[in-house]
Write a protein that holds these residues in place. Structure first.
Motif, PDB file in Angstrom:
ATOM      1  N   VAL A 263      -2.022  -2.882   0.062  1.00  0.00           N
ATOM      2  CA  VAL A 263      -2.075  -2.708  -1.387  1.00  0.00           C
ATOM      3  C   VAL A 263      -2.445  -4.012  -2.084  1.00  0.00           C
ATOM      4  CG1 VAL A 263      -0.674  -2.200  -3.429  1.00  0.00           C
ATOM      5  CG2 VAL A 263      -0.489  -0.750  -1.408  1.00  0.00           C
ATOM      6  N   ALA A 264      -1.877  -5.123  -1.629  1.00  0.00           N
ATOM      7  CA  ALA A 264      -2.186  -6.421  -2.231  1.00  0.00           C
ATOM      8  C   ALA A 264      -3.658  -6.784  -2.039  1.00  0.00           C
ATOM      9  CB  ALA A 264      -1.291  -7.500  -1.635  1.00  0.00           C
TER      10      ALA A 264
ATOM     11  N   CYS B 108      -0.119 -10.439  -8.580  1.00  0.00           N
ATOM     12  CA  CYS B 108      -0.247  -9.613  -7.370  1.00  0.00           C
ATOM     13  C   CYS B 108       0.085 -10.414  -6.114  1.00  0.00           C
ATOM     14  CB  CYS B 108      -1.666  -9.037  -7.273  1.00  0.00           C
ATOM     15  SG  CYS B 108      -2.069  -7.810  -8.529  1.00  0.00           S
ATOM     16  N   THR B 109      -0.375 -11.664  -6.073  1.00  0.00           N
ATOM     17  CA  THR B 109      -0.074 -12.517  -4.922  1.00  0.00           C
ATOM     18  C   THR B 109       1.416 -12.808  -4.824  1.00  0.00           C
ATOM     19  OG1 THR B 109      -2.274 -13.533  -5.122  1.00  0.00           O
ATOM     20  CG2 THR B 109      -0.638 -14.689  -3.782  1.00  0.00           C
ATOM     21  N   ALA B 110       2.038 -13.077  -5.980  1.00  0.00           N
ATOM     22  CA  ALA B 110       3.475 -13.349  -5.985  1.00  0.00           C
ATOM     23  C   ALA B 110       4.270 -12.123  -5.525  1.00  0.00           C
ATOM     24  CB  ALA B 110       3.916 -13.768  -7.389  1.00  0.00           C
TER      25      ALA B 110
ATOM     26  N   THR C  74       6.901  -8.963   0.882  1.00  0.00           N
ATOM     27  CA  THR C  74       6.838  -9.157   2.339  1.00  0.00           C
ATOM     28  C   THR C  74       8.118  -9.792   2.865  1.00  0.00           C
ATOM     29  OG1 THR C  74       4.420  -9.386   2.267  1.00  0.00           O
ATOM     30  CG2 THR C  74       5.556 -10.265   4.206  1.00  0.00           C
ATOM     31  N   PHE C  75       8.588 -10.859   2.187  1.00  0.00           N
ATOM     32  CA  PHE C  75       9.811 -11.524   2.639  1.00  0.00           C
ATOM     33  C   PHE C  75      11.028 -10.622   2.449  1.00  0.00           C
ATOM     34  CE2 PHE C  75       7.333 -15.403   2.711  1.00  0.00           C
ATOM     35  CZ  PHE C  75       7.942 -16.145   3.716  1.00  0.00           C
TER      36      PHE C  75
ATOM     37  N   THR D  83       9.939  -2.759  -5.885  1.00  0.00           N
ATOM     38  CA  THR D  83       8.573  -2.989  -5.412  1.00  0.00           C
ATOM     39  C   THR D  83       7.613  -1.934  -5.938  1.00  0.00           C
ATOM     40  OG1 THR D  83       9.433  -3.992  -3.384  1.00  0.00           O
ATOM     41  CG2 THR D  83       7.149  -3.263  -3.360  1.00  0.00           C
ATOM     42  N   SER D  84       8.010  -0.672  -5.875  1.00  0.00           N
ATOM     43  CA  SER D  84       7.125   0.422  -6.266  1.00  0.00           C
ATOM     44  C   SER D  84       6.845   0.420  -7.767  1.00  0.00           C
ATOM     45  CB  SER D  84       7.733   1.767  -5.848  1.00  0.00           C
ATOM     46  OG  SER D  84       7.928   1.815  -4.455  1.00  0.00           O
TER      47      SER D  84
END
Length: 364
Positions: free
Chosen positions: A114-115, A145-147, A153-154, A185-186
């Motif tokens: 998605v990212a 988006c990167t953040a 992920t973490f 997240t969603s």
């Protein structure tokens, strides 16, 4: 009770949710491959090298293939789509350990896919819409988006301490609230998707497009809205999961989870497909500067593009203007509309007032 057999491949005929999941994902994955292939072919037809957004979408497609493989393993080996009691009777309790491991890997892959799609679309905006406000907004959104990618992920990878406790529940350690993690997240993903969808609206609103291109643009926006709607439904399904029957409830969630990135890849490719569609179907109805690169052949005219708030036009300014001398013009008028051919002519450059006459050329 029959002894466990280890896998549930032979139960696929009774696994309707699993078969529906495989069918939908296979069809969308095939369409995604076609879209990415046409995108790269369009770059070749335009004679340009791959751009950053192309590399990002190709990477997303590669990770999507990996997640598709994980989904097949969940359905064929772990019985996703069947009730937990049936899975336990056929495969034994060890099968749930494998199910949790594959689900863990699939969640990490989904976050990355998605990212990558979001970053690919935003990078495309940078080259396609050279407005300062859109460029800055794209950079800010790329940062967000990167953040979110790194944080999600973490948070997913270290949801339990140690991480093995995700699939080994009897292990010493502790885990967080899974539903709150997925909700945060969603919801953030849905908000960012909405921002990405609306970000180029100021530039698109000022363009005058043909009917065919309006239809194509409408389809792209419809797909974008559909992705947001599916993501919202996915949140609802997430909260309705029965923790006592994970294999059955996860099938519906998995189907929606897979649809989002697959539709995202297809949507990200659509604005770039004009050259390949034109070559394939022999039509120029969609041909335009869709990718910010002119596809028209070189002509002896210099085209300058004038952009205004209400329209875009491309007036042609000829490089050379051929005029007849005054004497030839008078002879033509005396001929009462007949064409009079003479041997005297002059050339005036449109860029300066330099004058070339036939006699001077002969003398040169």
């Amino acid at each position: 009770m029959p002894p466990p057999t280890g896998t549930l491949v032979h139960e696929l005929s009774q696994n309707w949710l699993g078969k529906a999941d495989i069918a939908v994902q296979t069809v969308l994955l095939a369409i995604g491959f076609v879209a990415v292939s046409l995108r790269l072919w369009s770059r070749r037809l335009l004679g340009v090298s791959w751009q950053g957004n192309d590399y990002l979408i190709v990477a997303a497609m590669i990770f999507m293939v990996g997640r598709y493989t994980v989904e097949l393993a969940l359905i064929l080996l772990c019985g996703m789509g069947l009730h937990a009691a049936e899975v336990a009777s056929v495969g034994g309790p060890d099968l749930f350990v494998q199910f949790d491991q594959l689900t863990y890997a699939g969640d990490l892959l989904w976050i990355t896919i998605v990212a990558l799609i979001q970053l690919s679309i935003l990078h495309y905006y940078l080259g396609r819409f050279p407005r300062q406000i859109i460029i800055w907004a794209s950079y800010v959104t790329m940062g967000l988006c990167t953040a979110l990618w790194i944080a999600s992920t973490f948070a997913t990878a270290f949801f339990c301490t140690p991480p093995k406790k995700v699939w080994l529940s009897d292990m010493d350690g502790h885990c967080g609230n899974r539903k709150m993690l997925h909700l945060g997240t969603s919801v953030t993903e849905v908000v960012l998707d909405g921002v990405i969808l609306l970000l180029p609206s100021p530039a698109i609103r000022d363009l005058v497009l043909s009917r065919a291109r309006k239809v194509a643009l409408g389809c792209i926006y419809a797909l974008g809205i559909g992705i947001i709607a599916v993501s919202a439904v996915r949140i609802k399904v997430e909260f309705d999961l029965d923790p006592e029957d994970p294999t059955y409830g996860s099938a519906r969630k998995s189907l929606l989870t897979s649809i989002v990135p697959l539709l995202g890849i297809i949507t990200a490719c659509l604005p770039v497909l004009s050259p390949s569609v034109q070559r394939t179907f022999g039509t120029s109805v969609f041909s335009s500067t869709t990718d910010g690169i002119s596809t028209s052949p070189i002509s002896p005219s210099w085209k300058s593009t004038l952009l205004s708030k209400s329209h875009m036009e491309e007036p042609e300014i000829p490089l050379v203007t051929v005029t007849m001398p005054p004497m030839a013009k008078k002879l033509s008028e005396l001929a009462h509309g007949q064409i009079k051919i003479t041997s005297d002519w002059e050339i005036h450059s449109a860029r300066n007032s330099a004058r070339l006459e036939r006699d001077s050329i002969r003398r040169g």
